[in-house]
Design a protein around this motif. Structure first.
Motif, PDB file in Angstrom:
ATOM      1  N   PHE A  27       0.962   5.696  -0.003  1.00 23.28           N
ATOM      2  CA  PHE A  27       0.218   6.903   0.345  1.00 23.28           C
ATOM      3  C   PHE A  27       1.119   8.116   0.204  1.00 23.28           C
ATOM      4  CE2 PHE A  27      -3.254   4.593   2.389  1.00 23.28           C
ATOM      5  CZ  PHE A  27      -2.643   3.391   2.700  1.00 23.28           C
TER       6      PHE A  27
ATOM      7  N   TRP B  83      -3.736  -1.807   5.166  1.00 22.98           N
ATOM      8  CA  TRP B  83      -3.579  -0.658   6.059  1.00 22.98           C
ATOM      9  C   TRP B  83      -4.212   0.530   5.371  1.00 22.98           C
ATOM     10  CZ3 TRP B  83      -0.048   3.730   5.908  1.00 22.98           C
ATOM     11  CH2 TRP B  83      -0.019   4.441   7.118  1.00 22.98           C
ATOM     12  N   TYR B  84      -4.977   1.291   6.109  1.00 27.09           N
ATOM     13  CA  TYR B  84      -5.790   2.321   5.486  1.00 27.09           C
ATOM     14  C   TYR B  84      -5.285   3.731   5.713  1.00 27.09           C
ATOM     15  CZ  TYR B  84      -8.841  -1.662   4.989  1.00 27.09           C
ATOM     16  OH  TYR B  84      -9.336  -2.893   4.677  1.00 27.09           O
ATOM     17  N   GLY B  85      -4.116   3.834   6.320  1.00 24.75           N
ATOM     18  CA  GLY B  85      -3.559   5.166   6.535  1.00 24.75           C
ATOM     19  C   GLY B  85      -3.810   5.652   7.951  1.00 24.75           C
ATOM     20  N   TYR B  86      -2.889   6.457   8.423  1.00 24.85           N
ATOM     21  CA  TYR B  86      -2.953   6.974   9.781  1.00 24.85           C
ATOM     22  C   TYR B  86      -3.772   8.250   9.881  1.00 24.85           C
ATOM     23  CZ  TYR B  86       1.033   4.299  11.731  1.00 24.85           C
ATOM     24  OH  TYR B  86       1.874   3.334  12.202  1.00 24.85           O
TER      25      TYR B  86
ATOM     26  N   ASN C   6       3.401   0.693   2.984  1.00 25.43           N
ATOM     27  CA  ASN C   6       3.079  -0.423   3.877  1.00 25.43           C
ATOM     28  C   ASN C   6       3.650  -1.687   3.256  1.00 25.43           C
ATOM     29  OD1 ASN C   6       0.084  -2.307   4.651  1.00 25.43           O
ATOM     30  ND2 ASN C   6       1.931  -2.111   5.861  1.00 25.43           N
TER      31      ASN C   6
ATOM     32  N   LEU D   6      -3.144  12.864   5.682  1.00 27.47           N
ATOM     33  CA  LEU D   6      -3.271  12.052   4.486  1.00 27.47           C
ATOM     34  C   LEU D   6      -3.716  12.916   3.312  1.00 27.47           C
ATOM     35  CD1 LEU D   6      -3.253   9.219   3.194  1.00 27.47           C
ATOM     36  CD2 LEU D   6      -5.646   9.008   3.900  1.00 27.47           C
TER      37      LEU D   6
ATOM     38  N   TYR E  61       1.388  11.801   2.124  1.00 25.92           N
ATOM     39  CA  TYR E  61       0.952  12.648   3.225  1.00 25.92           C
ATOM     40  C   TYR E  61       1.540  14.034   3.023  1.00 25.92           C
ATOM     41  CZ  TYR E  61      -1.145   9.159   6.315  1.00 25.92           C
ATOM     42  OH  TYR E  61      -1.978   8.230   6.865  1.00 25.92           O
TER      43      TYR E  61
ATOM     44  N   SER F 244       0.856  -1.190   0.000  1.00 27.83           N
ATOM     45  CA  SER F 244       0.000   0.000   0.000  1.00 27.83           C
ATOM     46  C   SER F 244       0.886   1.232   0.000  1.00 27.83           C
ATOM     47  CB  SER F 244      -0.892   0.030   1.240  1.00 27.83           C
ATOM     48  OG  SER F 244      -1.560  -1.170   1.419  1.00 27.83           O
TER      49      SER F 244
END
Lengths: 111, 114
Positions: free
Chosen positions: A34, B100-103, A91, A46, A36, A32
């Motif tokens: 992301f 995991w969906y993020g913090y 992740n 996020l 931020y 995963s």
């Protein structure tokens, strides 16, 4: 080699320009991804998840290249308010389940 | 409002004086974690917890303790603070499922140990 690497910058970009930065990851078990955003002395927030097919949210586009093991963030028509540090987050799931932050890329949008 | 609440926001203390930084989340998240952030070093994980009564060391656990007696709370304890623990601390929580969906992060605690 660090597991997640980003160019620290700073990127100094005039308002209205398009800016892009990458984040490379070394572990192919990474699952995963992301982006931020962190303003000075504040908590990371996020910005967007990164999907295999790429995804867009307004002026922001995120892409994932699994073959070359990097993710990218593109900001179009940049605003002064886009000035921040952008953190890449990965992740990874192999021997353990770990969340790894890059050290961030600083972006300054110039008036 | 869904949030992670940390207290205090700022703390100046002396070497050796035990302190606790509290963290509470109202999102029913299973996963909670503590990070410290230092210039040039980025965010480093101190401890994390997958659920109540389950805690594990992160990358920099020395000098810290945590507990997870309730799902919503995850305090960070410095039994004998030292100047090298001067840092910006963040608590974070997350849902855990198939991925995991993020913090969601708390607002941070700026700790100075003199």
């Amino acid at each position: 080699r660090k597991e997640v690497e980003q160019d620290p910058g700073p990127f100094n970009v005039p308002e209205g320009a398009t800016v892009a930065f990458n984040c490379t990851y070394s572990n192919s078990a990474s699952q995963s991804f992301f982006w931020y955003r962190q303003d000075c002395r504040k908590e990371p927030k996020l910005l967007m998840s990164v999907y295999s097919s790429g995804n867009e949210d307004g002026r922001f586009t995120a892409q994932l290249n699994r073959a070359s093991q990097y993710i990218s963030l593109l900001i179009r028509d940049s605003k002064l308010s886009d000035s921040a540090t952008y953190l890449c987050v990965v992740n990874r799931k192999d021997r353990d389940d770990k969340i790894i932050f890059g050290k961030g890329t600083r972006l300054h949008i110039l008036p | 409002e869904a949030q992670v609440t940390q207290n205090p926001r700022y703390l100046i203390t002396v070497t050796g004086k035990k302190l606790t930084v509290t963290c509470s989340q109202n999102m029913n998240h299973e996963y909670m974690s503590w990070y410290r952030q230092d210039p040039g070093l980025g965010l480093r994980q101190i401890y994390y917890s997958m659920n109540v009564e389950v805690t594990d060391k992160g990358d920099v656990p020395e000098g810290y303790k945590v507990s997870r007696k309730e799902k919503r709370n995850f305090p960070l304890i410095l039994e004998s603070p030292s100047p090298n623990q001067t840092s910006l601390y963040f608590c974070a929580s997350s849902l855990v499922g198939s991925g995991w969906y993020g913090y969601t992060f708390g607002s941070g605690t700026r700790l100075t140990v003199v």
